[in-house]
Structure formats: C-alpha cells, structure tokens
Motif scaffolding. Sequence first.
Motif, PDB file in Angstrom:
ATOM      1  N   CYS A 123      41.171  36.269  41.429  1.00  0.00           N
ATOM      2  CA  CYS A 123      41.950  37.449  41.790  1.00  0.00           C
ATOM      3  C   CYS A 123      41.072  38.391  42.615  1.00  0.00           C
ATOM      4  O   CYS A 123      39.962  38.729  42.187  1.00  0.00           O
ATOM      5  CB  CYS A 123      42.432  38.178  40.540  1.00  0.00           C
ATOM      6  SG  CYS A 123      43.550  39.559  40.899  1.00  0.00           S
ATOM      7  N   CYS A 137      48.247  38.085  39.654  1.00  0.00           N
ATOM      8  CA  CYS A 137      47.435  39.201  39.180  1.00  0.00           C
ATOM      9  C   CYS A 137      47.795  40.440  40.000  1.00  0.00           C
ATOM     10  O   CYS A 137      48.704  40.393  40.833  1.00  0.00           O
ATOM     11  CB  CYS A 137      45.950  38.885  39.287  1.00  0.00           C
ATOM     12  SG  CYS A 137      45.381  38.571  40.971  1.00  0.00           S
ATOM     13  N   HIS A 138      47.090  41.531  39.773  1.00  0.00           N
ATOM     14  CA  HIS A 138      47.486  42.806  40.360  1.00  0.00           C
ATOM     15  C   HIS A 138      46.294  43.511  41.009  1.00  0.00           C
ATOM     16  O   HIS A 138      45.698  44.414  40.413  1.00  0.00           O
ATOM     17  CB  HIS A 138      48.121  43.710  39.294  1.00  0.00           C
ATOM     18  CG  HIS A 138      49.359  43.110  38.685  1.00  0.00           C
ATOM     19  ND1 HIS A 138      49.306  42.290  37.580  1.00  0.00           N
ATOM     20  CD2 HIS A 138      50.655  43.216  39.048  1.00  0.00           C
ATOM     21  CE1 HIS A 138      50.541  41.904  37.276  1.00  0.00           C
ATOM     22  NE2 HIS A 138      51.370  42.441  38.149  1.00  0.00           N
ATOM     23  N   TYR A 164      45.499  47.775  46.479  1.00  0.00           N
ATOM     24  CA  TYR A 164      45.864  47.564  47.878  1.00  0.00           C
ATOM     25  C   TYR A 164      45.296  48.675  48.756  1.00  0.00           C
ATOM     26  O   TYR A 164      45.203  49.829  48.339  1.00  0.00           O
ATOM     27  CB  TYR A 164      47.379  47.507  48.041  1.00  0.00           C
ATOM     28  CG  TYR A 164      47.963  46.183  47.598  1.00  0.00           C
ATOM     29  CD1 TYR A 164      48.057  45.114  48.485  1.00  0.00           C
ATOM     30  CD2 TYR A 164      48.388  45.990  46.280  1.00  0.00           C
ATOM     31  CE1 TYR A 164      48.559  43.886  48.072  1.00  0.00           C
ATOM     32  CE2 TYR A 164      48.891  44.773  45.855  1.00  0.00           C
ATOM     33  CZ  TYR A 164      48.979  43.720  46.766  1.00  0.00           C
ATOM     34  OH  TYR A 164      49.464  42.503  46.357  1.00  0.00           O
ATOM     35  N   ARG A 202      48.992  51.328  42.693  1.00  0.00           N
ATOM     36  CA  ARG A 202      47.864  50.486  43.107  1.00  0.00           C
ATOM     37  C   ARG A 202      47.536  50.570  44.598  1.00  0.00           C
ATOM     38  O   ARG A 202      46.729  49.784  45.092  1.00  0.00           O
ATOM     39  CB  ARG A 202      48.118  49.027  42.708  1.00  0.00           C
ATOM     40  CG  ARG A 202      47.923  48.785  41.232  1.00  0.00           C
ATOM     41  CD  ARG A 202      48.011  47.311  40.865  1.00  0.00           C
ATOM     42  NE  ARG A 202      49.368  46.817  40.894  1.00  0.00           N
ATOM     43  CZ  ARG A 202      49.787  45.794  41.632  1.00  0.00           C
ATOM     44  NH1 ARG A 202      48.938  45.169  42.435  1.00  0.00           N
ATOM     45  NH2 ARG A 202      51.048  45.405  41.585  1.00  0.00           N
ATOM     46  N   ASN A 249      52.815  38.683  47.352  1.00  0.00           N
ATOM     47  CA  ASN A 249      51.389  38.428  47.143  1.00  0.00           C
ATOM     48  C   ASN A 249      51.013  38.555  45.674  1.00  0.00           C
ATOM     49  O   ASN A 249      50.271  37.722  45.141  1.00  0.00           O
ATOM     50  CB  ASN A 249      50.565  39.403  47.986  1.00  0.00           C
ATOM     51  CG  ASN A 249      49.093  39.051  48.012  1.00  0.00           C
ATOM     52  OD1 ASN A 249      48.726  37.961  48.411  1.00  0.00           O
ATOM     53  ND2 ASN A 249      48.250  39.989  47.575  1.00  0.00           N
ATOM     54  N   ASP A 250      51.523  39.584  45.004  1.00  0.00           N
ATOM     55  CA  ASP A 250      51.275  39.720  43.569  1.00  0.00           C
ATOM     56  C   ASP A 250      51.747  38.486  42.814  1.00  0.00           C
ATOM     57  O   ASP A 250      51.056  37.963  41.934  1.00  0.00           O
ATOM     58  CB  ASP A 250      51.999  40.954  43.025  1.00  0.00           C
ATOM     59  CG  ASP A 250      51.207  42.245  43.210  1.00  0.00           C
ATOM     60  OD1 ASP A 250      50.077  42.186  43.727  1.00  0.00           O
ATOM     61  OD2 ASP A 250      51.731  43.312  42.840  1.00  0.00           O
ATOM     62  N   THR A 309      54.155  49.339  42.895  1.00  0.00           N
ATOM     63  CA  THR A 309      52.959  48.726  42.305  1.00  0.00           C
ATOM     64  C   THR A 309      52.374  49.554  41.165  1.00  0.00           C
ATOM     65  O   THR A 309      51.311  49.218  40.645  1.00  0.00           O
ATOM     66  CB  THR A 309      51.859  48.533  43.380  1.00  0.00           C
ATOM     67  OG1 THR A 309      51.494  49.821  43.914  1.00  0.00           O
ATOM     68  CG2 THR A 309      52.342  47.616  44.494  1.00  0.00           C
TER      69      THR A 309
END
Length: 312
Positions: A43, A178-179, A182, A208, A172-173, A205
């Motif tokens: 990740c 995973c997280h 960005y 994020r 993409n997540d 998000t």
Amino acid sequence: MATPHKLLTLAAAAGTFLSCWVGLASSPAVAESMSPSRAPEQCPAVTIIAARGSEQNENLEPTRYHPDSPWVSNGYEEENLRALLQAVEARHPGVMKNVQVLPLDAEVYPASLYIPRIAEVDEDVTPQETLRRVATLLSHTPPQEIAATAINGLSDSVYRGVTGVPRVVAANDAALGCHPQYIFLGYSQGAVILEATEKEVQNNTGGRLRGAVYLGNPLLAPGDPSLIGQPGTGHGVLGDLPVNSRTLAATDPSHRVNYCLAQDFACDGGLNSASTAMNNGGGAHANYFLKPGPGDNATVDALARWIKEASQ
C-alpha cells in the motif's frame, strides 16, 4: 451513482479563456488503464493524482520515481509534472519510494484545447511577424471555426475530467485494498480539473486529501495565501469568478501551493503576459520545471514535506 454538481466549464478562443456554468450529472466508468501497477500486498503511503496541461499528449513516458519503488506511472503526467516529481526525489532522496503516481489518462481527461500555435516554445517572434502569422491562419480558417473547436474540445475535456476524478480515486482505493493519503498535482487546465473536485474527494475519502500543488492555475484568486513565485499580479484569468482557488480549496493554506511564474498569462494576467505568450509559444506558462524558476525549491520542499507527514 449520479452526483449533481455546479461546476465551472472553461472555454477558450484565440488564446483567451471564457467561462460558463454547467450542471454535471453521471459520468462514464473509469478506464481500465487507471488501474494501478503495484507490488502484491503493498500500500503506498501517498497517491499523487496528476493532471497535465492542455494538449500535453505527446511526451508520455511511464516513470519510476525511485529505483526501489514498485510504482510506475502511466506516463500521462507529461513533461512539466514529471520534471517536478523528479526534482522532489533528487532534492529529497528516498522520499518517492512509497509514492504511487497516478496521472489521469486520455480516457478520463483528454486535456483538449485546440488553438492553432502561432509560435513554438522559446521561439521569439516580433509583433509584426505575429500579425502576419495570425493573418495567414485566418485566411485559411475562419475565427468562428477556431473558437468553436476550442470551446467544444475544452468543455468536453473539463466535463470528463471533473466527473472522472472522484471515480479514479474510488477505483484506486478499491484496487489497492487500502486507503492512502492523496495529493493533487495539476498544471494549467489540469489545475482547474483537480481544484474543482477537491471538496468532493475530501468528503468521499474521509479527509485523506493531504495537499494540492498547482502550476499556472487560471483560477488563481487575488490574495491567495498559497501563492509562491514572483508574479506581477498573481491574478488568474478566471480568478475573479465565484469559484476560484480560494473558494474551491479543501485543505488548509499550509498544504497548498499555487506556483505562478511572472508573465504567465494564465495566472499572472495582463496584456503584457498575453502578448508574450502569443509571441513565444506560450511564454512563461510553458516553463514550469523545464527551466529554473524562483519558486521551484519551495514547491519541491512542500510536496516532500507532505509526503513525509503521510509516511509517519
């Protein structure tokens, strides 16, 4: 799921930007080419969403920004943003090792803005020669045709980009499982695309979106505290609109950079900037990180700092 938004659509004709409001509804699915290239079960600490400038569709070089990184870009960051990211790794060795660079490809964001080129980059053309070339161009192509082509191409490009960015992040997540944090990295039209989606991505998000770097941003508002560089006015050609770099921001000023070079027609508006751009293949607007600039190190250091924060 359809999500209506009231967003800015840019239009351009004969080297100047126009604007209008449009209501945006649902958008096409994100292209499969946006799926990340990654090592199993890894990740990234940070994913950089990169949006290139108008008509930057030639210098597409998939790039690994650290020799030991599992992440390789798809190449659509193009030359200015690629040079910036390479400068980050060169000035802060190792910082890009666990950073995924995910540029918006042509399916999601075409980066269209067809305006005939009067001069090549770095070609100094006299005002007399500029007028001669414009006259020759108009003798073959009516101005209304040039304007219609530019407006239609740009409107479609902005529509697709703005509606596509939140889907790219969500996809993409899901692909990563995973997280990551960005960071948005946009140049010219790409800055408009990303800035228009900041608040939606931040909400989607759960906060994020770590930061945003914009180069040559047409939406730069007067007095924006994130401005760096040494522009004369620091006033984007669309900076007086109700939606601009200040009203669209979804991060605090310490996690934003609007880098504007002097006489960049997009963010340092004025007749002198516009004239220089026409006579020199875009003028200063084309030079970000391809030639040394007064805000290069500050931009690089800010981006590296945010990556280090997210990696802790």
